[in-house]
Scaffold this motif. Structure first.
Motif, PDB file in Angstrom:
ATOM      1  N   VAL A  12       0.866  -1.183   0.000  1.00 17.14           N
ATOM      2  CA  VAL A  12       0.000   0.000   0.000  1.00 17.14           C
ATOM      3  C   VAL A  12       0.902   1.232   0.000  1.00 17.14           C
ATOM      4  N   LYS A  15      -2.966   5.537   1.510  1.00 18.30           N
ATOM      5  CA  LYS A  15      -4.209   5.083   2.133  1.00 18.30           C
ATOM      6  C   LYS A  15      -5.216   6.228   2.039  1.00 18.30           C
ATOM      7  N   ARG A 221       0.472  -3.046   5.811  1.00 23.47           N
ATOM      8  CA  ARG A 221      -0.366  -1.949   6.308  1.00 23.47           C
ATOM      9  C   ARG A 221      -1.787  -2.461   6.467  1.00 23.47           C
ATOM     10  N   LEU A 223      -5.748  -1.961   6.417  1.00 23.71           N
ATOM     11  CA  LEU A 223      -6.843  -1.151   5.898  1.00 23.71           C
ATOM     12  C   LEU A 223      -8.086  -1.465   6.706  1.00 23.71           C
ATOM     13  N   GLY A 229      -6.526   1.334  -0.357  1.00 18.46           N
ATOM     14  CA  GLY A 229      -5.075   1.346  -0.459  1.00 18.46           C
ATOM     15  C   GLY A 229      -4.680   1.373  -1.926  1.00 18.46           C
TER      16      GLY A 229
END
Ligand code: FE2
Length: 286
Positions: A12, A15, A221, A223, A229
């Motif tokens: 990602v 975001k 990461r 979400l 993303g």
């Protein structure tokens, strides 16, 4: 085969959380692509998520409006929407169905809820067309839920293949210009899945239930629900349910790398062409 020796890990790179918006005759929705934060992600021009249990948020629907120069993709999760256009096409989109409409040189259509109560939930995505296809004859690719293949590529992973390929399974949508991938991915608690995106595609993941961990190692990461993303760095995307189960759409397409001139429902290459779209629409040429 060790996939990581052949592919680079995707991660990602940005975001984005959608912002509340209203469109049509006052339908409440969340705009994720097409707003100030992420105006577009070539070839994608817009992503709206609509989702509500309150009929007053959706009953007004999307009365007659034009489109020219791109494609609108409606993926229904819950609820029913009837569409009609000025070329005599009509259809009912039910739960799990997809409509991939190539507006091309233009049409006028409406999208109206076919229910008075209950839940309405889904997505609308706009996909750009290359200059050579912007004035093509309008076309529909419409598939009911039962015509969209469902695969289980890993333990606890269920994927609806709307467009693109998972293993040997190909989704029903065809669009050579952008070669799109559109997957509805459900991850059960603890489940992981790795998917290889077509080389050179721009892609994003959008979580609409639960939360998902994307990427590998230090690049993971999380979400949360309603977060998008933007993916980059490689073609191999690792996905994992973060905590409880998760559901996301994974969407990718070949970028067009052409100038974009857009105004409302018209997306062309030059301002002149957008002006012409207004004139043609006003003169009833759609
Ligand atoms: Fe529309």
């Amino acid at each position: 085969m060790n996939a990581t020796t052949r592919f680079h890990a995707s991660r990602v790179t940005r975001k984005i959380r959608g912002t509340a918006a209203s469109d049509g005759a006052g339908v409440k929705l969340t705009r994720v692509i097409g707003g100030a934060e992420l105006p577009d992600l070539d070839p994608f021009l817009l992503l709206d998520e609509f989702g509500t249990d309150k009929p007053e948020d959706y009953l007004a629907g999307f009365p007659d409006h034009p489109h020219r120069g791109f494609e609108t993709v409606t993926y229904m999760l819950d609820g029913r929407m009837r569409h009609r256009d000025n070329h005599g096409n009509e259809g009912l989109l039910g739960p799990g169905s997809v409509q991939w409409m190539t507006a091309g040189r233009g049409l006028v259509h409406s999208e109206m809820p076919e229910q008075q109560a209950g839940r309405m939930r889904g997505f609308q995505l706009w996909v750009n067309l290359p200059a050579k296809d912007k004035m093509a004859v309008p076309k529909y690719q419409e598939f009911a839920a039962e015509r969209i293949p469902v695969v289980t590529p890993a333990n606890g992973v269920t994927v609806k293949v709307i467009a693109g390929t998972v293993g040997d399974v190909r989704g029903p949508i065809t669009q050579p210009a952008t070669d799109p991938v559109y997957l509805d991915v459900a991850l059960e608690r603890g489940a992981t899945w790795e998917y290889v995106l077509p080389e050179g595609h721009n892609a994003f993941a959008y979580v609409f239930e639960g939360e998902a961990k994307l990427g590998e190692g230090e690049d993971v990461r999380v979400l949360a629900t309603h977060e998008l993303g933007v993916l980059g760095g490689g073609d191999l995307l690792r996905m994992e349910a973060g905590g409880e189960s998760a559901r996301l759409i994974l969407v990718g397409g070949h970028p067009l790398r052409e100038p974009v001139a857009r105004y409302g429902p018209f997306v062309m290459n030059t301002k002149q062409e957008v002006m012409q779209a207004f004139v043609d629409f006003q003169e009833g040429k759609f």
